[in-house]
Enzyme design. Structure first.
Site, PDB file in Angstrom:
ATOM      1  CG  HIS A 113      -0.416   0.329   2.509  1.00 33.05           C
ATOM      2  ND1 HIS A 113      -0.191  -0.620   3.483  1.00 33.05           N
ATOM      3  CD2 HIS A 113      -0.040   1.507   3.066  1.00 33.05           C
ATOM      4  CE1 HIS A 113       0.297  -0.040   4.566  1.00 33.05           C
ATOM      5  NE2 HIS A 113       0.406   1.251   4.337  1.00 33.05           N
ATOM      6  CG  ASP A 144      -0.227  -3.939   2.675  1.00 33.51           C
ATOM      7  OD1 ASP A 144       0.202  -3.315   1.689  1.00 33.51           O
ATOM      8  OD2 ASP A 144      -0.483  -3.396   3.762  1.00 33.51           O
ATOM      9  CB  SER A 222       2.974   1.555   6.759  1.00 36.95           C
ATOM     10  OG  SER A 222       1.766   1.706   7.445  1.00 36.95           O
TER      11      SER A 222
END
Length: 522
Positions: A113, A144, A222
């Site tokens: 992402h 992901d 992330s």
């Protein structure tokens, strides 16, 4: 006389100790007694001892290792430009985000992402003054994960890659390393593992193994590594956070291993899709009706998708008893670790495309094993996962834009007519794709339709059944003696366009609205 020795005894006054010995009372020594000072001294000594013990117990045993590992954690600067879902021939304005990543033996690992719709990626490496360009090596949106490679392949030659450990245990202490928003330096946050289960990935909307923690995973974290504070090994990749609370999630090692194993042939096949839909059998009467005996547990098959690898092998009303030798419980979960339970899809998610899956079924009161070769076939009319990084397919004729419904243009506010197809599998009603009226760019030839037909499914064009967007294109291209294009919609309405007027107005209409005529993928 009761037993006391009178030859030697002691007497005290307020400040002096006397010895009562033969020959009289003799002064022996002067002692200052202060009980408050004694208590204070003892308390200070105990406090110091406890502090030393606490420091020894809580001193991070692997702080040096984590500091060394932080040198392999990079900061990613991503410029991205997603497609415009309303005007699918163009893109939206570009935007910039910051994420983390880390070096492993195969390249720089991060979240998919983070680099979705990326047009330019740079990374900041500890000890190197300038940002360096990075290219995408491969990615899997389902789980992901993405693998990047510096344009200068020797850039990280002197950096030690991070190595992975195992799936953590509940309540294990973890440390997240990354570059959250609001700072320039690498950040360490601590927490404990509170849950390990099959959960929905925010990015792909698909379920897979996930670890929940209270370690802060903020915007920018992330893609960064999560370490065990006990062993110093990497336990996974930070990926998402629940809104409104301090719960974070990371992708565990088994999922990362699946990704890296999939990559070995140079391409991503993804995780398998089985396309079997089941009903729980927690009701004892239901189990008896299905012919199940005492000690048997499982789930009832209620639907099999036409594009499922199990189609024509598994049947409706089969009871799935086990998957690859693991019993299936009546609540549709399977054994996990020692005495835990986890979602049925767990043992499917561990497989690669092309692997075999053994299902033990109860059919007509007899048990049998059925082998299925797993595939990547999309089984849903509206795929569960958005089609990232690709131009949305569409076709424009006479100012009317026909589009395919997919997850990027489905939301809670979508019309009920569209949402009613969310659970429809490919092949049902002959459908391969759900084609609807996306938008109308006003012109004299489509006058009067704009307010009543948007988001309605196309059934036919000039009598030809529409099962996918290609069918619409072929129907309009087909030579016909009729002076009209007739578009039939799911609610009974029809759109009638004058064929000659379309030919006459089309070029000027497209120029006026800057429309590219069509973009049909695959």
């Amino acid at each position: 006389m009761f037993g006391s020795d009178a030859s030697s005894s002691y007497h005290t006054d307020k400040h002096t100790l006397y010895s009562n010995q033969k020959g009289g009372l003799v002064k022996t020594k002067r002692i200052q007694i202060n009980l408050h000072s004694v208590r204070t001294l003892l308390f200070s000594m105990c406090t110091a001892i406890l502090a030393i013990q606490s420091a020894l117990i809580w001193q991070p045993a692997y702080a040096a290792d984590l500091k060394q590992n932080s040198k392999a954690v990079v900061k990613l600067f991503v410029t991205r430009q997603p497609w415009n879902m309303t005007q699918p021939w163009s893109k939206n304005s570009s935007s910039k985000i910051v994420c983390s990543g880390f070096l492993i033996a195969e390249g720089i690992l991060t979240n998919a992402h983070c680099i979705t719709d990326a047009t330019y990626i740079q990374m900041e490496v500890p000890g190197i003054p300038d940002k360096k360009e990075v290219k995408i090596k491969n990615l899997n949106h389902q789980i992901d994960l993405a693998l990047l490679q510096p344009v200068d392949e020797q850039l990280l030659a002197e950096v030690t890659p991070i190595k992975f450990g195992d799936l953590p245990t509940l309540r294990e202490k973890v440390v997240t390393i990354g570059y959250p928003m609001g700072g320039r330096q690498v950040s360490y946050t601590e927490g404990v593992v509170s849950r390990i289960d099959m959960m929905s990935y925010t990015h792909s909307k698909l379920s897979n193994l996930m670890v929940q923690t209270d370690a802060a995973i903020n915007s920018g974290n992330s893609g960064g590594p999560v370490f065990s504070d006990k062993t110093g090994s990497c336990l996974g990749v930070a990926t998402q956070v629940s809104s409104g609370n301090s719960i974070g999630y990371f992708i565990p090692v088994p999922v990362v291993d699946h990704f890296l194993q999939d990559l070995k042939d140079g391409s991503i096949d993804g995780t398998p899709k089985v396309g079997i839909f089941v009903q729980t059998l927690e009701n004892p009467t239901n189990r008896a009706f299905m012919g199940m005996q005492a000690g048997q547990s499982g789930v009832r098959v209620k639907k099999i998708a036409e594009y499922s690898p199990a189609f024509n092998k598994i049947k409706i009303d089969d009871v799935l008893l086990s998957i690859d030798g693991h019993n299936i419980f009546n609540d549709s979960r399977v054994p996990f670790r020692e005495d835990g339970k986890i979602g049925l899809n767990y043992y499917i998610s561990t497989k690669q495309i092309g692997d075999k899956l053994i299902l033990r079924v109860l059919r007509n009161n007899k048990e049998k094993n059925i082998s299925i070769k797993l595939s990547a076939n999309e089984v849903m009319v509206i795929p569960r996962m958005p089609k990232f990084d690709v131009q949305p397919p569409y076709l424009e004729v006479g100012g009317i834009v026909f589009r395919v419904v997919e997850r990027r243009n489905v939301s809670k506010s979508s019309p009920s007519g569209i949402k009613s197809y969310v659970d429809v599998t490919r092949g049902e009603e002959g459908l391969e794709e759900l084609v609807v009226i996306g938008s109308i760019y006003e012109d004299e030839l489509n006058k009067g339709y704009i307010n009543s037909v948007k988001n309605l499914r196309i059934l036919k064009v000039n009598g030809q059944q529409i099962t996918r967007l290609d069918d619409v294109k072929h129907a309009f291209e087909k030579s016909d003696s009729s002076p009209y294009f007739i578009i039939e919609l799911v609610d009974g309405q029809i759109i009638v366009l004058d064929r000659k007027q379309v030919d006459k107005n089309e070029d000027s209409l497209r120029q006026r609205y800057n429309i590219t005529p069509y973009g049909i993928s695959g």
